[in-house]
Design a protein around this motif. Structure first.
Motif, PDB file in Angstrom:
ATOM      1  N   PRO A  34       0.791  -1.235   0.000  1.00  0.00           N
ATOM      2  CA  PRO A  34       0.000   0.000   0.000  1.00  0.00           C
ATOM      3  C   PRO A  34       0.821   1.283   0.000  1.00  0.00           C
ATOM      4  O   PRO A  34       0.425   2.271  -0.618  1.00  0.00           O
ATOM      5  CB  PRO A  34      -0.842  -0.118   1.283  1.00  0.00           C
ATOM      6  N   ILE A  35       1.964   1.300   0.685  1.00  0.00           N
ATOM      7  CA  ILE A  35       2.740   2.542   0.772  1.00  0.00           C
ATOM      8  C   ILE A  35       3.332   2.910  -0.578  1.00  0.00           C
ATOM      9  O   ILE A  35       3.149   4.032  -1.083  1.00  0.00           O
ATOM     10  CB  ILE A  35       3.852   2.409   1.836  1.00  0.00           C
ATOM     11  N   TRP A  36       4.063   1.966  -1.205  1.00  0.00           N
ATOM     12  CA  TRP A  36       4.661   2.254  -2.506  1.00  0.00           C
ATOM     13  C   TRP A  36       3.595   2.484  -3.570  1.00  0.00           C
ATOM     14  O   TRP A  36       3.757   3.332  -4.450  1.00  0.00           O
ATOM     15  CB  TRP A  36       5.600   1.124  -2.928  1.00  0.00           C
ATOM     16  N   SER A  37       2.500   1.765  -3.495  1.00  0.00           N
ATOM     17  CA  SER A  37       1.411   1.975  -4.448  1.00  0.00           C
ATOM     18  C   SER A  37       0.872   3.394  -4.349  1.00  0.00           C
ATOM     19  O   SER A  37       0.617   4.058  -5.359  1.00  0.00           O
ATOM     20  CB  SER A  37       0.282   0.970  -4.195  1.00  0.00           C
ATOM     21  N   THR A  38       0.725   3.881  -3.115  1.00  0.00           N
ATOM     22  CA  THR A  38       0.226   5.248  -2.911  1.00  0.00           C
ATOM     23  C   THR A  38       1.191   6.279  -3.472  1.00  0.00           C
ATOM     24  O   THR A  38       0.779   7.245  -4.127  1.00  0.00           O
ATOM     25  CB  THR A  38      -0.003   5.502  -1.406  1.00  0.00           C
ATOM     26  N   VAL A  39       2.480   6.086  -3.230  1.00  0.00           N
ATOM     27  CA  VAL A  39       3.488   7.023  -3.749  1.00  0.00           C
ATOM     28  C   VAL A  39       3.440   7.073  -5.272  1.00  0.00           C
ATOM     29  O   VAL A  39       3.469   8.157  -5.885  1.00  0.00           O
ATOM     30  CB  VAL A  39       4.897   6.611  -3.268  1.00  0.00           C
ATOM     31  N   ILE A  40       3.347   5.914  -5.900  1.00  0.00           N
ATOM     32  CA  ILE A  40       3.336   5.854  -7.359  1.00  0.00           C
ATOM     33  C   ILE A  40       2.050   6.461  -7.922  1.00  0.00           C
ATOM     34  O   ILE A  40       2.065   7.156  -8.946  1.00  0.00           O
ATOM     35  CB  ILE A  40       3.520   4.396  -7.831  1.00  0.00           C
ATOM     36  N   VAL A  41       0.927   6.228  -7.245  1.00  0.00           N
ATOM     37  CA  VAL A  41      -0.345   6.831  -7.665  1.00  0.00           C
ATOM     38  C   VAL A  41      -0.250   8.352  -7.619  1.00  0.00           C
ATOM     39  O   VAL A  41      -0.714   9.055  -8.532  1.00  0.00           O
ATOM     40  CB  VAL A  41      -1.504   6.328  -6.784  1.00  0.00           C
ATOM     41  N   ILE A  42       0.371   8.883  -6.571  1.00  0.00           N
ATOM     42  CA  ILE A  42       0.533  10.335  -6.466  1.00  0.00           C
ATOM     43  C   ILE A  42       1.379  10.862  -7.617  1.00  0.00           C
ATOM     44  O   ILE A  42       1.047  11.876  -8.246  1.00  0.00           O
ATOM     45  CB  ILE A  42       1.168  10.702  -5.102  1.00  0.00           C
ATOM     46  N   PHE A  43       2.489  10.183  -7.917  1.00  0.00           N
ATOM     47  CA  PHE A  43       3.335  10.569  -9.045  1.00  0.00           C
ATOM     48  C   PHE A  43       2.515  10.650 -10.321  1.00  0.00           C
ATOM     49  O   PHE A  43       2.584  11.621 -11.074  1.00  0.00           O
ATOM     50  CB  PHE A  43       4.462   9.546  -9.236  1.00  0.00           C
ATOM     51  N   ASN A  44       1.730   9.609 -10.579  1.00  0.00           N
ATOM     52  CA  ASN A  44       0.980   9.548 -11.816  1.00  0.00           C
ATOM     53  C   ASN A  44      -0.058  10.667 -11.901  1.00  0.00           C
ATOM     54  O   ASN A  44      -0.182  11.330 -12.943  1.00  0.00           O
ATOM     55  CB  ASN A  44       0.285   8.199 -11.952  1.00  0.00           C
ATOM     56  N   PHE A  45      -0.776  10.890 -10.820  1.00  0.00           N
ATOM     57  CA  PHE A  45      -1.867  11.856 -10.904  1.00  0.00           C
ATOM     58  C   PHE A  45      -1.381  13.300 -10.832  1.00  0.00           C
ATOM     59  O   PHE A  45      -2.046  14.195 -11.369  1.00  0.00           O
ATOM     60  CB  PHE A  45      -2.935  11.558  -9.850  1.00  0.00           C
ATOM     61  N   VAL A  46      -0.234  13.551 -10.229  1.00  0.00           N
ATOM     62  CA  VAL A  46       0.367  14.882 -10.347  1.00  0.00           C
ATOM     63  C   VAL A  46       0.756  15.140 -11.798  1.00  0.00           C
ATOM     64  O   VAL A  46       0.493  16.216 -12.359  1.00  0.00           O
ATOM     65  CB  VAL A  46       1.590  15.024  -9.414  1.00  0.00           C
ATOM     66  N   GLY A  47       1.395  14.131 -12.418  1.00  0.00           N
ATOM     67  CA  GLY A  47       1.742  14.265 -13.832  1.00  0.00           C
ATOM     68  C   GLY A  47       0.517  14.439 -14.704  1.00  0.00           C
ATOM     69  O   GLY A  47       0.493  15.284 -15.612  1.00  0.00           O
ATOM     70  N   TYR A  48      -0.520  13.647 -14.430  1.00  0.00           N
ATOM     71  CA  TYR A  48      -1.743  13.738 -15.224  1.00  0.00           C
ATOM     72  C   TYR A  48      -2.414  15.105 -15.047  1.00  0.00           C
ATOM     73  O   TYR A  48      -2.893  15.701 -16.011  1.00  0.00           O
ATOM     74  CB  TYR A  48      -2.722  12.641 -14.824  1.00  0.00           C
TER      75      TYR A  48
END
Length: 434
Positions: free
Chosen positions: A306-320
């Protein structure tokens, strides 16, 4: 149209891109080789990602006629042709609005039928129905016949580029300003005619830009997810990393479909002709290179937690967020709207250039968003191999090159006003960095 008027409308190209004919030839050969290399260089069938690089083994494979025959798959070719035909039929029968493109040198505007989102939703509905009815194993055929699909797409790209080049010599054809050099290799690669194979609201260049290759990219991801599900015992056993990659890239494709009219102001559509460069990029490189992360995760599953998944989701949606908001600002402004009251400068030619909002932070903020998303698509694969990070490296090179092409064209178009603009907006892609 008289010959003198036609020559004025279609001046001879005097400036080469991509290092001219030698560069065009090397890219035309290199992209097919690179697509195959990404498969064989990161595949369980060839020994890993990357496999042990033994020169003797490589030469032995290349000298074996059976290896070359293995690149061809009749069933995959028929499936690919059926997919392309599906996209054509969907364009023809599904309803869609007519949207005008930018003004051509002839003074006219071409009308385009937009229904890519409907095509995407229809393809997703049929795919979901097959998986629901027959299970994930029913949609693993792309994974199983991946090399054959690559070959089929390359043949399609070569044929289309050649037909478009030949048809560009008919009387009255509007040529791309950058594709009329007189050199066969270069013009065939870069695209001689601006809108070849164009009838009514159909246009081969815009059709290929957003439909058969882009949607197939997501279908390829789904096939990889189904292959992992089949191996691990069901969809409920698919790793979080595979779900993230598939959902991120699916969102990106769906966004492109939803914002289809936005492509009509892009350089690919307004400036470049349709040659092998765009054909192989749209039909081969995008669908079969960009799904590498999902293909890697089939045989190298990664559990992020869950922790790494959350970090990666944030990366993606900031970029998006950056990518989408920047593009909306640009498209609104080009269509005469300015809901955010963004500041702009007016050039001597009467054109207006945004100097606030995301476009005040850099000259290509949408590229910055693209790069952040590309990183988020690679991070779920972990750090056991650099190959799955090829996308972010490749895309950085591509976007920097495109930014430099665009800046050079703007310098010619706006003259001294462009220098003023660069003083106001000094950063090219990444604010405060580059």
């Amino acid at each position: 149209m008289s010959k003198s008027k036609e020559s004025q409308l279609n001046p001879r190209t005097k400036h080469y891109e991509f290092l001219g004919p030698p560069g065009a030839f090397l890219i035309s050969v290199g992209v097919p080789i690179g697509t195959y290399a990404l498969y064989f260089g990161c595949s369980e069938h060839s020994g890993g990602c990357p496999p042990a690089l033994v020169p003797d083994r490589i030469m032995l494979a290349l000298s074996d006629p059976a290896w070359w025959k293995g690149l061809w798959d009749t069933q995959a070719t028929l499936m690919y042709l059926a997919w392309y035909a599906f996209c054509l039929v969907a364009w023809a029968i599904l309803p869609g609005d007519l949207v005008a493109g930018t003004t051509l040198r002839t003074g006219n505007k071409k009308l385009y039928k937009i229904n890519a989102l409907s095509t995407f939703l229809l393809a997703m509905g049929l795919t979901s129905g097959v998986i629901y009815r027959y299970g994930p194993q029913a949609f693993t055929f792309v994974h199983d016949r991946f090399v054959g699909f690559i070959t089929a797409s390359l043949i399609m790209a070569f044929v289309q580029a050649s037909v478009c080049y030949a048809s560009s010599f008919r009387s009255g054809a509007l040529l791309a300003l950058g594709g009329n050099s007189g050199n066969f290799i270069y013009d065939w690669f870069i695209g001689r005619e601006l809108n070849p194979l164009s009838w009514g609201s159909f246009d081969a260049k815009t059709f290929n830009e957003i439909r058969p290759g882009l949607i197939l990219w997501f279908l390829n991801d789904i096939s990889m997810l189904c292959e992992q599900a089949t191996r691990r015992g069901g969809l409920n056993q698919v790793t979080d990393s595979m779900w993230l990659v598939t959902l991120f890239q699916g969102l990106y494709v769906a966004d492109c479909m939803w914002n289809e009219p936005g492509i009509f102001t892009q350089m690919d559509i307004t400036t470049d002709g349709f040659g092998f460069m765009l054909a192989v990029g749209d039909l081969t490189w995008v669908p079969f290179a960009y799904c590498l992360q999902a293909r890697y995760l089939v045989s190298n599953p990664v559990e992020l937690g869950p922790i790494w998944s959350t970090v990666i989701v944030i990366f993606n949606f900031v970029g998006y967020y950056i990518f989408r908001v920047a593009n909306l600002e640009k498209n609104d402004f080009r269509n005469g709207k300015n809901p955010k009251n963004l500041q702009f400068m007016t050039t001597e030619s009467g054109s207006k250039l945004l100097t606030s909002g995301w476009w005040g932070r850099s000259r290509h903020p949408n590229y910055f968003g693209d790069l952040l998303m590309g990183l988020a698509w690679s991070l779920p694969t972990g750090f056991n191999t650099p190959i799955t990070y090829f996308y972010i490296v490749y895309f950085a090179v591509l976007l920097i090159h495109r930014q430099r092409r665009d800046d050079a064209a703007c310098a010619i178009k706006y003259g001294k006003d462009w220098k003023k603009y660069m003083q106001i907006v000094p950063y090219r892609i990444i604010p405060y960095v580059y």
